[in-house]
Design a protein around this motif. Structure first.
Motif, PDB file in Angstrom:
ATOM      1  N   ASP A  87     -16.746  13.213  36.483  1.00 46.53           N
ATOM      2  CA  ASP A  87     -15.811  13.741  37.477  1.00 46.53           C
ATOM      3  C   ASP A  87     -16.086  13.082  38.829  1.00 46.53           C
ATOM      4  OD1 ASP A  87     -13.723  15.354  38.237  1.00 46.53           O
ATOM      5  OD2 ASP A  87     -14.983  17.088  38.673  1.00 46.53           O
ATOM      6  N   ASN A  88     -15.035  12.924  39.632  1.00 50.14           N
ATOM      7  CA  ASN A  88     -15.201  12.349  40.966  1.00 50.14           C
ATOM      8  C   ASN A  88     -16.170  13.182  41.797  1.00 50.14           C
ATOM      9  OD1 ASN A  88     -13.517  10.200  40.561  1.00 50.14           O
ATOM     10  ND2 ASN A  88     -11.737  11.195  41.433  1.00 50.14           N
ATOM     11  N   ASN A  89     -16.872  12.522  42.711  1.00 50.28           N
ATOM     12  CA  ASN A  89     -17.804  13.214  43.597  1.00 50.28           C
ATOM     13  C   ASN A  89     -17.048  14.065  44.609  1.00 50.28           C
ATOM     14  OD1 ASN A  89     -20.011  12.032  42.310  1.00 50.28           O
ATOM     15  ND2 ASN A  89     -19.852  10.207  43.578  1.00 50.28           N
ATOM     16  N   ARG A  90     -17.760  14.976  45.238  1.00 51.87           N
ATOM     17  CA  ARG A  90     -17.153  15.927  46.173  1.00 51.87           C
ATOM     18  C   ARG A  90     -16.395  15.228  47.297  1.00 51.87           C
ATOM     19  NH1 ARG A  90     -20.528  19.143  50.219  1.00 51.87           N
ATOM     20  NH2 ARG A  90     -22.123  18.094  49.023  1.00 51.87           N
ATOM     21  N   SER A  91     -16.943  14.124  47.808  1.00 47.98           N
ATOM     22  CA  SER A  91     -16.292  13.418  48.913  1.00 47.98           C
ATOM     23  C   SER A  91     -14.920  12.884  48.506  1.00 47.98           C
ATOM     24  CB  SER A  91     -17.173  12.282  49.417  1.00 47.98           C
ATOM     25  OG  SER A  91     -17.424  11.358  48.375  1.00 47.98           O
ATOM     26  N   ALA A  92     -14.782  12.451  47.266  1.00 49.44           N
ATOM     27  CA  ALA A  92     -13.481  11.970  46.780  1.00 49.44           C
ATOM     28  C   ALA A  92     -12.504  13.137  46.607  1.00 49.44           C
ATOM     29  CB  ALA A  92     -13.642  11.217  45.471  1.00 49.44           C
ATOM     30  N   LYS A  93     -13.018  14.265  46.164  1.00 49.67           N
ATOM     31  CA  LYS A  93     -12.158  15.447  45.998  1.00 49.67           C
ATOM     32  C   LYS A  93     -11.678  15.972  47.345  1.00 49.67           C
ATOM     33  CE  LYS A  93     -14.345  16.950  41.730  1.00 49.67           C
ATOM     34  NZ  LYS A  93     -15.171  17.965  41.089  1.00 49.67           N
ATOM     35  N   GLU A  94     -12.517  15.862  48.377  1.00 51.11           N
ATOM     36  CA  GLU A  94     -12.148  16.346  49.712  1.00 51.11           C
ATOM     37  C   GLU A  94     -11.192  15.395  50.438  1.00 51.11           C
ATOM     38  OE1 GLU A  94     -15.957  16.791  51.555  1.00 51.11           O
ATOM     39  OE2 GLU A  94     -16.361  18.711  50.571  1.00 51.11           O
ATOM     40  N   ASN A  95     -11.072  14.162  49.956  1.00 55.19           N
ATOM     41  CA  ASN A  95     -10.202  13.148  50.580  1.00 55.19           C
ATOM     42  C   ASN A  95      -9.195  12.607  49.562  1.00 55.19           C
ATOM     43  OD1 ASN A  95     -11.490  12.666  53.355  1.00 55.19           O
ATOM     44  ND2 ASN A  95     -13.236  12.568  51.969  1.00 55.19           N
ATOM     45  N   LYS A  96      -8.506  13.516  48.870  1.00 53.30           N
ATOM     46  CA  LYS A  96      -7.599  13.122  47.784  1.00 53.30           C
ATOM     47  C   LYS A  96      -6.505  12.166  48.235  1.00 53.30           C
ATOM     48  CE  LYS A  96      -8.169  17.109  44.813  1.00 53.30           C
ATOM     49  NZ  LYS A  96      -7.536  18.239  44.145  1.00 53.30           N
ATOM     50  N   SER A  97      -5.914  12.402  49.393  1.00 58.39           N
ATOM     51  CA  SER A  97      -4.821  11.528  49.832  1.00 58.39           C
ATOM     52  C   SER A  97      -5.333  10.121  50.130  1.00 58.39           C
ATOM     53  CB  SER A  97      -4.112  12.105  51.055  1.00 58.39           C
ATOM     54  OG  SER A  97      -4.999  12.223  52.140  1.00 58.39           O
TER      55      SER A  97
ATOM     56  N   VAL B 144      -7.962   8.676  48.679  1.00 54.67           N
ATOM     57  CA  VAL B 144      -8.272   8.080  47.381  1.00 54.67           C
ATOM     58  C   VAL B 144      -6.997   7.595  46.708  1.00 54.67           C
ATOM     59  CG1 VAL B 144      -9.147   8.570  45.056  1.00 54.67           C
ATOM     60  CG2 VAL B 144     -10.411   9.380  47.056  1.00 54.67           C
ATOM     61  N   THR B 145      -5.955   8.417  46.721  1.00 53.34           N
ATOM     62  CA  THR B 145      -4.676   8.045  46.115  1.00 53.34           C
ATOM     63  C   THR B 145      -4.099   6.807  46.789  1.00 53.34           C
ATOM     64  OG1 THR B 145      -4.255  10.358  45.555  1.00 53.34           O
ATOM     65  CG2 THR B 145      -2.354   8.868  45.549  1.00 53.34           C
ATOM     66  N   ASP B 146      -4.104   6.779  48.113  1.00 51.35           N
ATOM     67  CA  ASP B 146      -3.583   5.618  48.854  1.00 51.35           C
ATOM     68  C   ASP B 146      -4.365   4.354  48.528  1.00 51.35           C
ATOM     69  OD1 ASP B 146      -1.732   7.271  50.042  1.00 51.35           O
ATOM     70  OD2 ASP B 146      -2.815   7.433  51.953  1.00 51.35           O
ATOM     71  N   GLU B 147      -5.691   4.444  48.488  1.00 52.48           N
ATOM     72  CA  GLU B 147      -6.524   3.275  48.211  1.00 52.48           C
ATOM     73  C   GLU B 147      -6.306   2.766  46.790  1.00 52.48           C
ATOM     74  OE1 GLU B 147      -8.607   1.445  50.383  1.00 52.48           O
ATOM     75  OE2 GLU B 147      -7.347   2.633  51.718  1.00 52.48           O
ATOM     76  N   ILE B 148      -6.164   3.676  45.841  1.00 54.41           N
ATOM     77  CA  ILE B 148      -5.908   3.263  44.453  1.00 54.41           C
ATOM     78  C   ILE B 148      -4.561   2.553  44.362  1.00 54.41           C
ATOM     79  CG2 ILE B 148      -5.419   4.127  42.124  1.00 54.41           C
ATOM     80  CD1 ILE B 148      -7.645   6.204  42.615  1.00 54.41           C
ATOM     81  N   GLU B 149      -3.549   3.076  45.054  1.00 52.70           N
ATOM     82  CA  GLU B 149      -2.232   2.428  45.057  1.00 52.70           C
ATOM     83  C   GLU B 149      -2.301   1.034  45.668  1.00 52.70           C
ATOM     84  OE1 GLU B 149       0.448   5.140  46.969  1.00 52.70           O
ATOM     85  OE2 GLU B 149       0.355   6.569  45.304  1.00 52.70           O
ATOM     86  N   LYS B 150      -3.084   0.882  46.746  1.00 48.65           N
ATOM     87  CA  LYS B 150      -3.254  -0.438  47.366  1.00 48.65           C
ATOM     88  C   LYS B 150      -3.923  -1.408  46.394  1.00 48.65           C
ATOM     89  CE  LYS B 150      -3.822   1.203  52.115  1.00 48.65           C
ATOM     90  NZ  LYS B 150      -4.797   1.363  53.211  1.00 48.65           N
ATOM     91  N   LEU B 151      -4.982  -0.959  45.722  1.00 46.19           N
ATOM     92  CA  LEU B 151      -5.694  -1.813  44.776  1.00 46.19           C
ATOM     93  C   LEU B 151      -4.807  -2.205  43.595  1.00 46.19           C
ATOM     94  CD1 LEU B 151      -9.157  -0.013  44.805  1.00 46.19           C
ATOM     95  CD2 LEU B 151      -8.661  -2.288  45.709  1.00 46.19           C
ATOM     96  N   LEU B 152      -3.973  -1.276  43.134  1.00 49.71           N
ATOM     97  CA  LEU B 152      -3.031  -1.577  42.052  1.00 49.71           C
ATOM     98  C   LEU B 152      -2.009  -2.616  42.496  1.00 49.71           C
ATOM     99  CD1 LEU B 152      -2.358   1.954  40.532  1.00 49.71           C
ATOM    100  CD2 LEU B 152      -3.269  -0.025  39.303  1.00 49.71           C
TER     101      LEU B 152
ATOM    102  N   ASN C 240     -16.373   6.048  35.433  1.00 45.33           N
ATOM    103  CA  ASN C 240     -17.288   6.298  36.546  1.00 45.33           C
ATOM    104  C   ASN C 240     -16.585   7.089  37.646  1.00 45.33           C
ATOM    105  OD1 ASN C 240     -19.693   4.783  35.736  1.00 45.33           O
ATOM    106  ND2 ASN C 240     -18.299   3.051  35.776  1.00 45.33           N
ATOM    107  N   PRO C 241     -17.333   7.916  38.371  1.00 42.55           N
ATOM    108  CA  PRO C 241     -16.728   8.702  39.443  1.00 42.55           C
ATOM    109  C   PRO C 241     -16.477   7.870  40.704  1.00 42.55           C
ATOM    110  CG  PRO C 241     -19.059   9.171  39.322  1.00 42.55           C
ATOM    111  CD  PRO C 241     -18.746   8.247  38.176  1.00 42.55           C
ATOM    112  N   LEU C 242     -15.537   8.338  41.494  1.00 40.37           N
ATOM    113  CA  LEU C 242     -15.257   7.736  42.793  1.00 40.37           C
ATOM    114  C   LEU C 242     -15.939   8.543  43.877  1.00 40.37           C
ATOM    115  CD1 LEU C 242     -11.446   7.035  42.402  1.00 40.37           C
ATOM    116  CD2 LEU C 242     -13.311   5.378  42.295  1.00 40.37           C
ATOM    117  N   THR C 243     -16.318   7.858  44.952  1.00 41.57           N
ATOM    118  CA  THR C 243     -16.931   8.465  46.126  1.00 41.57           C
ATOM    119  C   THR C 243     -16.219   7.926  47.351  1.00 41.57           C
ATOM    120  OG1 THR C 243     -19.086   8.555  45.050  1.00 41.57           O
ATOM    121  CG2 THR C 243     -19.107   8.642  47.427  1.00 41.57           C
ATOM    122  N   VAL C 244     -16.167   8.711  48.409  1.00 44.63           N
ATOM    123  CA  VAL C 244     -15.648   8.234  49.688  1.00 44.63           C
ATOM    124  C   VAL C 244     -16.811   8.209  50.654  1.00 44.63           C
ATOM    125  CG1 VAL C 244     -14.078   8.709  51.600  1.00 44.63           C
ATOM    126  CG2 VAL C 244     -13.337   9.118  49.252  1.00 44.63           C
ATOM    127  N   ALA C 245     -17.051   7.033  51.243  1.00 50.21           N
ATOM    128  CA  ALA C 245     -18.152   6.850  52.187  1.00 50.21           C
ATOM    129  C   ALA C 245     -17.586   6.586  53.571  1.00 50.21           C
ATOM    130  CB  ALA C 245     -19.031   5.687  51.755  1.00 50.21           C
TER     131      ALA C 245
END
Length: 92
Positions: free
Chosen positions: A14-24, A26-34, A50-55
């Protein structure tokens, strides 16, 4: 392809807490990478997810893929950093 020396067990982390707290973010970054072709969508469940983290802080965030689960299974390449004395020998 990753240089695996052993196969990791199948796991869906499961994604780490930081990724869950910054869902928008994470979604935007995934769309950019795609859109850039850096990542691709898969339609078959991978063996390891693997889980995602926001740093970073609120003004500058970075999306990070947490590969701690597979790192022990990777082949360790040996490398050596050259220092200034080696550079001096090459140049002069």
């Amino acid at each position: 392809m990753l240089p695996l020396k052993t196969l990791p067990e199948n796991v869906l982390l499961d994604n780490n807490r930081s990724a869950k707290e910054n869902k928008s973010f994470v979604t935007d970054e995934i769309e950019k990478l795609l859109s850039k072709g850096c990542i691709s969508e898969v339609f078959v469940k991978p063996k390891v997810v693997n889980p995602l983290t926001v740093a970073g802080n609120k003004s500058k965030l970075r999306l990070v893929l947490d590969c701690r689960h597979i790192n022990p299974h990777l082949y360790q390449f040996r490398y050596k950093y050259e220092d200034a004395t080696v550079g001096k020998k090459i140049v002069f």
